[in-house]
Write a protein that holds these residues in place. Structure first.
Motif, PDB file in Angstrom:
ATOM      1  N   ASN A 343     -57.172 -37.247 -14.585  1.00 27.49           N
ATOM      2  CA  ASN A 343     -56.035 -36.375 -14.901  1.00 27.49           C
ATOM      3  C   ASN A 343     -55.066 -36.202 -13.736  1.00 27.49           C
ATOM      4  O   ASN A 343     -54.429 -35.164 -13.597  1.00 27.49           O
ATOM      5  CB  ASN A 343     -56.525 -34.985 -15.343  1.00 27.49           C
ATOM      6  N   ARG A 346     -51.235 -35.299 -14.623  1.00 26.06           N
ATOM      7  CA  ARG A 346     -51.026 -34.177 -15.548  1.00 26.06           C
ATOM      8  C   ARG A 346     -49.679 -33.487 -15.358  1.00 26.06           C
ATOM      9  O   ARG A 346     -49.222 -32.760 -16.249  1.00 26.06           O
ATOM     10  CB  ARG A 346     -52.148 -33.157 -15.403  1.00 26.06           C
ATOM     11  N   GLU A 349     -43.811 -35.346 -16.863  1.00 23.22           N
ATOM     12  CA  GLU A 349     -43.092 -34.972 -18.078  1.00 23.22           C
ATOM     13  C   GLU A 349     -42.196 -36.100 -18.584  1.00 23.22           C
ATOM     14  O   GLU A 349     -41.917 -36.184 -19.772  1.00 23.22           O
ATOM     15  CB  GLU A 349     -42.251 -33.718 -17.823  1.00 23.22           C
ATOM     16  N   ARG A 365     -54.516 -35.247 -19.632  1.00 19.50           N
ATOM     17  CA  ARG A 365     -53.817 -33.972 -19.814  1.00 19.50           C
ATOM     18  C   ARG A 365     -52.296 -34.116 -19.723  1.00 19.50           C
ATOM     19  O   ARG A 365     -51.587 -33.123 -19.628  1.00 19.50           O
ATOM     20  CB  ARG A 365     -54.293 -32.964 -18.768  1.00 19.50           C
ATOM     21  N   THR A 366     -51.810 -35.328 -19.752  1.00 16.88           N
ATOM     22  CA  THR A 366     -50.370 -35.559 -19.643  1.00 16.88           C
ATOM     23  C   THR A 366     -49.690 -35.252 -20.971  1.00 16.88           C
ATOM     24  O   THR A 366     -50.143 -35.692 -22.026  1.00 16.88           O
ATOM     25  CB  THR A 366     -50.091 -37.014 -19.250  1.00 16.88           C
ATOM     26  N   LYS A 367     -48.590 -34.494 -20.908  1.00 23.49           N
ATOM     27  CA  LYS A 367     -47.790 -34.199 -22.088  1.00 23.49           C
ATOM     28  C   LYS A 367     -46.350 -34.601 -21.794  1.00 23.49           C
ATOM     29  O   LYS A 367     -45.611 -33.856 -21.162  1.00 23.49           O
ATOM     30  CB  LYS A 367     -47.894 -32.720 -22.477  1.00 23.49           C
ATOM     31  N   ASN A 369     -42.511 -35.244 -22.356  1.00 24.93           N
ATOM     32  CA  ASN A 369     -41.434 -34.774 -23.228  1.00 24.93           C
ATOM     33  C   ASN A 369     -40.199 -35.676 -23.183  1.00 24.93           C
ATOM     34  O   ASN A 369     -39.275 -35.494 -23.976  1.00 24.93           O
ATOM     35  CB  ASN A 369     -41.046 -33.320 -22.916  1.00 24.93           C
ATOM     36  N   HIS A 384     -51.521 -39.517 -28.027  1.00 25.67           N
ATOM     37  CA  HIS A 384     -52.072 -38.222 -27.598  1.00 25.67           C
ATOM     38  C   HIS A 384     -51.263 -37.603 -26.462  1.00 25.67           C
ATOM     39  O   HIS A 384     -51.340 -36.396 -26.227  1.00 25.67           O
ATOM     40  CB  HIS A 384     -53.537 -38.385 -27.186  1.00 25.67           C
ATOM     41  N   THR A 385     -50.470 -38.416 -25.754  1.00 28.11           N
ATOM     42  CA  THR A 385     -49.625 -37.876 -24.684  1.00 28.11           C
ATOM     43  C   THR A 385     -48.214 -37.585 -25.169  1.00 28.11           C
ATOM     44  O   THR A 385     -47.404 -37.024 -24.425  1.00 28.11           O
ATOM     45  CB  THR A 385     -49.525 -38.870 -23.505  1.00 28.11           C
ATOM     46  N   THR A 387     -47.288 -35.892 -28.138  1.00 26.08           N
ATOM     47  CA  THR A 387     -47.154 -34.828 -29.139  1.00 26.08           C
ATOM     48  C   THR A 387     -46.072 -33.815 -28.770  1.00 26.08           C
ATOM     49  O   THR A 387     -45.583 -33.077 -29.620  1.00 26.08           O
ATOM     50  CB  THR A 387     -48.493 -34.094 -29.329  1.00 26.08           C
ATOM     51  N   ASN A 388     -45.693 -33.797 -27.477  1.00 26.15           N
ATOM     52  CA  ASN A 388     -44.652 -32.876 -27.021  1.00 26.15           C
ATOM     53  C   ASN A 388     -43.320 -33.597 -26.795  1.00 26.15           C
ATOM     54  O   ASN A 388     -42.383 -33.024 -26.245  1.00 26.15           O
ATOM     55  CB  ASN A 388     -45.084 -32.190 -25.717  1.00 26.15           C
TER      56      ASN A 388
END
Length: 555
Positions: A343, A346, A349, A365-367, A369, A384-385, A387-388
Motif C-alpha cells: 500500500n 495509497r 489520486e 488502498r489507492t483511490k 480520482n 478496484h482503484t 471506484t472514486n
C-alpha cells in the motif's frame, strides 16, 4: 376543504416551523443554493440566510447568478471565498475581481482562495489584500511578486502560493505557521530565501530547476519547524546526502517530526547511487526517525524522445500524482523492509498511465480520482482503484477498447469530466450507436473537452454536433470543442444544451506563418454575431471573450 384552503394551511404550517429546522435544512445546501432558492421570500428568511450563508465558491456560478448574489447579500458577512480561472471558465476570476470586489467589502473574511494573478488583476488584488485583516488562510494559484512590498496579515496561519523566488512580501506575516510554496518560474536570481521565524510546516514544490543549497540555507533559522516537504517535479539536481540533512536537523530544526521528499534526476553510476542510498540508511533515519526511502530507475519513450530518470522519494509515496514510465515501478533499491512493502501508493489520486503496469499490493488502498490514459489501458485490472474516478483524459497516444470503456463506466459512478479527441469518442460509442455507453455518458458527464481541434478533421460538422448534443445535452455544463463552420453548429449547442455555463469554440481559420509551431488560430466571433442568433444569450447575461486562439462564452 377546497384546494385554496389546503394551500393556505400548508403555507401556515410551514411558517410555524422553528428557525432551527430551517437552519438544519440550509446546512445541507451550499450558501449559493440557499440564497438563490430562499431569497426575497420574507424578512424572516432573509435574516436566516444572513446568519447561515458564510462560505462561497463562485466558480460554479454563471453571470446572472453572480450578479444576483452580490446584489442581494452582504459580503461583509462572508467568512470564506473561492474564485479562480480554469480551462472550463477562463477570465472568470478576472471578471469578479474587477467588477465586484473592492476595499472593505469583506471585513470578516477568514478563508480566501484565488487563481492565477496577472497584470491589472494582480495589482487590484494586492491593493485589497492588506485590508483583509481577519484572514486565517490564503491561497494564490500563481503570481509574480517581485514588485510587491511586504505587509502583515496579523491573523494569517496558512499560506499556499506559486511564485518566482521573490518572496520578501511575506516576511512580516507575524503569525504564519504553514507555508506551501511552489516555485514555477524565474524572474531574477536570489541568494537567500527569508521566511517568517514562526513557521512550523514548510512545503516546497519545484517546477523548475532550483539550487538545493538555496532551500537548505533558508531552513537554518527555522527552529520551530516540525514538518518539511520538498518535491522536485522536473529533472534536476541530485539530492543532498542524508548526513547533510541529519546535521541540519540536529543543529537547526530539532523539532522536525515529518520529512517527505521526491526528487527526479538523471541516472547516477551504480556506485554513486548506492552511496546516496546508504546515506539515508543510518540509525538516525531508520531507527530514530523511521524515515524510509525508495529509488527507481525508469525510462520514458515517446515518439523520438527517449530518456532515463531516477525517482528518489520517501515512503509511503508522498505525491498525489504517479506516472508509470517503462520499468518505473521495478524496485531497484529501498531502505524499507520487504515485508512492509504494501500500500505504498495509497496517497495517489492522479494516475498518468504511460506504460503497462501490472497491478499489485502496493495499490490496495489507492483511490484514483483522475486518470490519464497515455497508452493501451486494460481497465479490468484497475477497477478496484477506480471506484472514486471523477476525471478521465484519453491522450492522443492513449487507447481503450469499447469493452474496457464500458467496464470503466460501469464502475466509475462519480465520473463527471471527460477529455479526448472527437475521433476517439466516435470509436468508443461505435459511431454514436452503443446505447449502454451513450446512456452512461449522458447521465454522468458535466465537463466535456475535445482535444486537437487545431486539426480540422477533429472539428465537428453539423451532423456530429447533433449526435454529440443528443448524448451530452442534459447534463453538460462546460464544453470545449472545434467546429468546422459556425453556421447552425454554435446556435444548435446554445439552444439545446440548456445547462451550459461555459462554452469554448474553435473555428479553424486560414493563415500562413513561418513559425512552424505556432498555435492554430481560430476565426473570432463577436457579441454582435451572438445576439443575432436564435439563442437566449446576449450581453446582459453572457460574458464573451474572442481572439485568434478561440472564443470563450461564460453563460
Amino acid at each position: 376543504m377546497n384546494t385554496g384552503e389546503e394551500i393556505t394551511n400548508c403555507l401556515t404550517i410551514l411558517e410555524t416551523f422553528p428557525n432551527e429546522l430551517f437552519m438544519e435544512v440550509f446546512s445541507y445546501l451550499t450558501s449559493i443554493d440557499t440564497i438563490i432558492a430562499f431569497s426575497n421570500l420574507n424578512h424572516r428568511f432573509q435574516s436566516l440566510i444572513s446568519q447561515c450563508c458564510e462560505i462561497f465558491d463562485l466558480n460554479s456560478l454563471n453571470k446572472s447568478q453572480c450578479d444576483f448574489i452580490f446584489q442581494i447579500h452582504n459580503t461583509n458577512q462572508w467568512k470564506s471565498l473561492r474564485i479562480s480561472n480554469s480551462d472550463e471558465k477562463p477570465y472568470w476570476m478576472n471578471h469578479i475581481i474587477e467588477n465586484y470586489i473592492s476595499m472593505n467589502n469583506f471585513s470578516q473574511l477568514q478563508f480566501l482562495s484565488v487563481g492565477e494573478l496577472k497584470d491589472k488583476t494582480q495589482t487590484l488584488f494586492f491593493s485589497i489584500l492588506p485590508s483583509l485583516t481577519n484572514l486565517i488562510y490564503l491561497s494564490i494559484e500563481s503570481l509574480c511578486a517581485k514588485e510587491i512590498q511586504s505587509f502583515d496579515l496579523p491573523k494569517l496561519k496558512k499560506l499556499v502560493f506559486s511564485s518566482c523566488l521573490s518572496i520578501d512580501w511575506i516576511r512580516n506575516f507575524s503569525q504564519i505557521e504553514t507555508i506551501e510554496y511552489t516555485i514555477n518560474h524565474f524572474c531574477e536570481n536570489k541568494d537567500h530565501l527569508f521566511w517568517p521565524l514562526t513557521i512550523k510546516h514548510l512545503k516546497f514544490v519545484l517546477m523548475t530547476s532550483v539550487e538545493h543549497s538555496l532551500i537548505y540555507d533558508s531552513l537554518i533559522s527555522l527552529s520551530q519547524l516540525t514538518n518539511l516537504e520538498i518535491y522536485q517535479l522536473q529533472s534536476g539536481q541530485v539530492p543532498m546526502f542524508g548526513n547533510q540533512w541529519e546535521q541540519l536537523i540536529h543543529s537547526s530544526c530539532p523539532l522536525l517530526k515529518i520529512f517527505r521528499f521526491y526528487f527526479l534526476f538523471r541516472p547516477l553510476s551504480l556506485r554513486d547511487l548506492k552511496q546516496l542510498m546508504n546515506s539515508y540508511a543510518t540509525p538516525f533515519f531508520l531507527k530514530e526517525k523511521k524515515w524510509f526511502v525508495n529509488c527507481h530507475l525508469c525510462a520514458s519513450d515517446r515518439g523520438r524522445l527517449y530518456s532515463k530518470q531516477t525517482m528518489f522519494y520517501t515512503l509511503p509515496y508522498p505525491m498525489k500524482t504517479l506516472t508509470t514510465y517503462k520499468n518505473s515501478l521495478k524496485k531497484t533499491m529501498s531502505t524499507l523492509p520487504i515485508d512492509d512493502h504494501v500500500n505504498i501508493y495509497r496517497n495517489v489520486e492522479t494516475l498518468i498511465y504511460g506504460n503497462y503496469l501490472p497491478i499489485n499490493n502496493d495499490f490496495n488502498r489507492t483511490k484514483i480520482n483522475n486518470l490519464v490514459i497515455d497508452t493501451q489501458f486494460e481497465a479490468i485490472h484497475w477497477l478496484h482503484t477506480l471506484t472514486n474516478l471523477q476525471q478521465l483524459h484519453i491522450d492522443s497516444y492513449g487507447y481503450i477498447s469499447i469493452e474496457q470503456f464500458r467496464l470503466l463506466l460501469d464502475s466509475a459512478s462519480r465520473l463527471y469530466s471527460l477529455s479526448l479527441r472527437k475521433s476517439q469518442l466516435i470509436k468508443l460509442t461505435d459511431d454514436w450507436n452503443d446505447f449502454h455507453i451513450c446512456k452512461h455518458l449522458s447521465q454522468k458527464i458535466r465537463i466535456l473537452k475535445f482535444q486537437s481541434y487545431g486539426n480540422i478533421s477533429e472539428c465537428f460538422n453539423e451532423y456530429e454536433i447533433e449526435r454529440m448534443v443528443s448524448i451530452f445535452g442534459n447534463k453538460c455544463e462546460c464544453l470545449s470543442l472545434g467546429v468546422q463552420i459556425k453556421t447552425h453548429t454554435i446556435e444548435h449547442i446554445l439552444s439545446r444544451m440548456l445547462k451550459l455555463s461555459y462554452l469554448f469554440v474553435f473555428i479553424p481559420g486560414n493563415f500562413q506563418s513561418s513559425i512552424k509551431k505556432q498555435l492554430p488560430r481560430s476565426r473570432p466571433l463577436t457579441m454582435e454575431w451572438l445576439e443575432k442568433q436564435q439563442t437566449p444569450f446576449n450581453r446582459s447575461n453572457c460574458i464573451f471573450y474572442g481572439d485568434l486562439y478561440g472564443n470563450h462564452l461564460l453563460l
